[in-house]
Scaffold this active site. Sequence first.
Site, mmCIF file in Angstrom:
data_model
loop_
_atom_site.group_PDB
_atom_site.id
_atom_site.type_symbol
_atom_site.label_atom_id
_atom_site.label_comp_id
_atom_site.label_asym_id
_atom_site.label_seq_id
_atom_site.Cartn_x
_atom_site.Cartn_y
_atom_site.Cartn_z
ATOM 1 N N ASN A 167 39.130 38.850 -68.371
ATOM 2 C CA ASN A 167 39.911 37.806 -67.698
ATOM 3 C C ASN A 167 40.927 38.529 -66.835
ATOM 4 O O ASN A 167 41.838 39.200 -67.340
ATOM 5 C CB ASN A 167 40.606 36.884 -68.715
ATOM 6 C CG ASN A 167 41.477 35.840 -68.020
ATOM 7 O OD1 ASN A 167 42.169 36.153 -67.044
ATOM 8 N ND2 ASN A 167 41.441 34.606 -68.505
ATOM 9 N N GLU B 40 39.085 33.759 -64.468
ATOM 10 C CA GLU B 40 40.353 33.482 -63.762
ATOM 11 C C GLU B 40 40.474 34.326 -62.490
ATOM 12 O O GLU B 40 41.495 34.984 -62.275
ATOM 13 C CB GLU B 40 41.564 33.676 -64.682
ATOM 14 C CG GLU B 40 41.735 32.519 -65.661
ATOM 15 C CD GLU B 40 43.176 32.364 -66.138
ATOM 16 O OE1 GLU B 40 43.950 31.689 -65.429
ATOM 17 O OE2 GLU B 40 43.509 32.893 -67.203
ATOM 18 N N TYR C 275 34.750 30.468 -68.840
ATOM 19 C CA TYR C 275 36.192 30.410 -69.034
ATOM 20 C C TYR C 275 36.534 29.052 -69.661
ATOM 21 O O TYR C 275 36.611 28.032 -68.982
ATOM 22 C CB TYR C 275 36.925 30.588 -67.693
ATOM 23 C CG TYR C 275 38.420 30.409 -67.769
ATOM 24 C CD1 TYR C 275 39.181 31.121 -68.688
ATOM 25 C CD2 TYR C 275 39.081 29.532 -66.916
ATOM 26 C CE1 TYR C 275 40.553 30.954 -68.773
ATOM 27 C CE2 TYR C 275 40.455 29.361 -66.981
ATOM 28 C CZ TYR C 275 41.175 30.073 -67.913
ATOM 29 O OH TYR C 275 42.534 29.897 -67.997
ATOM 30 N N ASP D 287 36.401 34.331 -71.642
ATOM 31 C CA ASP D 287 37.632 33.937 -72.303
ATOM 32 C C ASP D 287 37.378 32.601 -72.978
ATOM 33 O O ASP D 287 37.328 31.577 -72.308
ATOM 34 C CB ASP D 287 38.757 33.844 -71.263
ATOM 35 C CG ASP D 287 40.080 33.416 -71.878
ATOM 36 O OD1 ASP D 287 40.120 33.172 -73.097
ATOM 37 O OD2 ASP D 287 41.074 33.321 -71.128
ATOM 38 N N ASN E 164 39.369 31.351 -75.193
ATOM 39 C CA ASN E 164 40.684 30.779 -75.498
ATOM 40 C C ASN E 164 40.819 30.322 -76.953
ATOM 41 O O ASN E 164 41.630 29.448 -77.267
ATOM 42 C CB ASN E 164 41.029 29.648 -74.534
ATOM 43 C CG ASN E 164 41.853 30.151 -73.341
ATOM 44 O OD1 ASN E 164 42.822 30.885 -73.531
ATOM 45 N ND2 ASN E 164 41.469 29.770 -72.133
ATOM 46 N N ASP F 11 46.959 39.887 -68.357
ATOM 47 C CA ASP F 11 47.398 39.734 -69.746
ATOM 48 C C ASP F 11 46.219 39.905 -70.713
ATOM 49 O O ASP F 11 46.424 40.005 -71.920
ATOM 50 C CB ASP F 11 48.152 38.411 -69.976
ATOM 51 C CG ASP F 11 47.513 37.210 -69.315
ATOM 52 O OD1 ASP F 11 46.526 37.367 -68.557
ATOM 53 O OD2 ASP F 11 47.989 36.079 -69.571
ATOM 54 N N HIS F 12 45.004 39.980 -70.177
ATOM 55 C CA HIS F 12 43.803 40.257 -70.980
ATOM 56 C C HIS F 12 43.312 41.677 -70.700
ATOM 57 O O HIS F 12 43.613 42.241 -69.652
ATOM 58 C CB HIS F 12 42.670 39.292 -70.611
ATOM 59 C CG HIS F 12 42.950 37.853 -70.928
ATOM 60 N ND1 HIS F 12 42.331 37.173 -71.948
ATOM 61 C CD2 HIS F 12 43.786 36.957 -70.334
ATOM 62 C CE1 HIS F 12 42.754 35.925 -71.975
ATOM 63 N NE2 HIS F 12 43.640 35.758 -71.005
#
Lengths: 279, 279
Positions: free
Chosen positions: A25, A52, A124, A166, A168, A269-270
Amino acid sequence: MNAPTNPQSNVTPNVTPDITVATWNINSVRLRMPIVAHYLKEHAPDVLCLQEIKTEEKFFPFEAFAEAGYPHVALSGQKGYHGVATVSRLPIRESSKLDWQANGEARHVGVELVGRDMFIENVYVPAGGDVPDRAVNPKFGQKLDFLGRMTEWADALDKPTLIVGDFNIAPLESDVWSHKQLLKVVSHTPLEVETLKRFQDAHGWIDLGREFIADPQRYFSWWSYRAKDYTKGDRGRRLDHMWASPELAKQAVSHSVLEEARGWEKPSDHIPLITGFDL
Amino acid sequence: MNAPTNPQSNVTPNVTPDITVATWNINSVRLRMPIVAHYLKEHAPDVLCLQEIKTEEKFFPFEAFAEAGYPHVALSGQKGYHGVATVSRLPIRESSKLDWQANGEARHVGVELVGRDMFIENVYVPAGGDVPDRAVNPKFGQKLDFLGRMTEWADALDKPTLIVGDFNIAPLESDVWSHKQLLKVVSHTPLEVETLKRFQDAHGWIDLGREFIADPQRYFSWWSYRAKDYTKGDRGRRLDHMWASPELAKQAVSHSVLEEARGWEKPSDHIPLITGFDL
DNA sequence: GGGAGGGTCG
DNA sequence: CGACCCTCCC
């Protein structure tokens, strides 16, 4: 799958797989192109699945990927949010772009590896908002419904498939820095974990990450931007996954996670995960 | 004023003035602090007048200026737009903050150099919008009215004063890259030039820039961001000025313009001017 | 083109 | 915190 040479380690065993596939991501592919190019140069996966990308298709950096040796691209983009892209050194054929929410959001692209009996689904999953209650937070309901539609799709699936991206959701207790403190935090609620389990059971997906870095070992793929130092307290979660059809999973020979990427210049952030297969 | 040692040159003559004063439209003082500190270190003016600081007073980088040797500050700031600040190595006393438009915009601050008979007025004249016609573009009218109120103020002025800043008008033909192509462009229209001339005549202001770099020599202080290479075509304008009361002007001994600053890292679209005085 | 701001999202 | 969007301004 073959046993990893060192089940305690999250580094790639000393094997040279036929094919390597990575997922990351990237939180804006345009902004992150320098570190993506660096990653491709250093780790050279055959296929990289990005989530993303946050751009319309017309602004996707095709040229930079071609220069890096990745001329083959399948993507589903939109302006500002979401968006996925699968880039490859090997020829790929776009096989599907599914809209599991039927709302036009760009959250999936599927490809077939040309000449290999392998489909790669790049997804995603919606983040789901703040409050884990669909009555007060429609986004949470949409996340569960998205997984429900994915489950119907998986139930009908009959091809050797790798689904990555991702999700989540951090399903296991060892997938988060504090199981107890995250039980009511979207990404680790029992309802999400159960919903993801139903998706897993619909096809018998094998969680490759946990084949190689077995529960209850620490395994995180995401750390929030909201801490000045992500290593402080190590408040990570495993939100990113690589899951394979049962037969394909047997061909997985390596898996690793590049934690250092969280500390790179202007990081996502991933972090990227990578799996090797002997087909 | 004393004759410059080399009227053809825009470099500082080889003199050591008692006092040096600089002006620079900085286009965000917070974003530009690194190059401002560099400028202060290399050129060490006694006083620096900044325009377009684009910040409220509470976010002004007082500490960075103090560390650079400029502990004395007089400023008029507002959120997001405009704003002027005068920073000094020598003690200064704020003498006025005038609102010539009576609309609350932060466009002026005046200081007195403590123990020296010299007032320094730091001003940011409104840009005036796109269309040079007050009937269709109220901002153009506001610019002319601002200059009108400045003219009334100058008419009553009876102290040795240096007024500096971004006047947003290039009065002479040699102040723009193409007089003909800019005749209808706000900043160089005959009406603006006449209005500025009335301001000049109200006090007998001496245009120090043109005393040292005489018309029709090329003299620019601003190049648009909208060209990828500002040197290409050299489409500059002289929008920034340093004007002195007649008696004070006689004490000016040097003046120079730092064109290289337009090529610095993350530059302002304006460059700094500096004048030296023997008081 | 490039500052600022504010809003939304994760 | 740090992406994105938009508008305003120069």
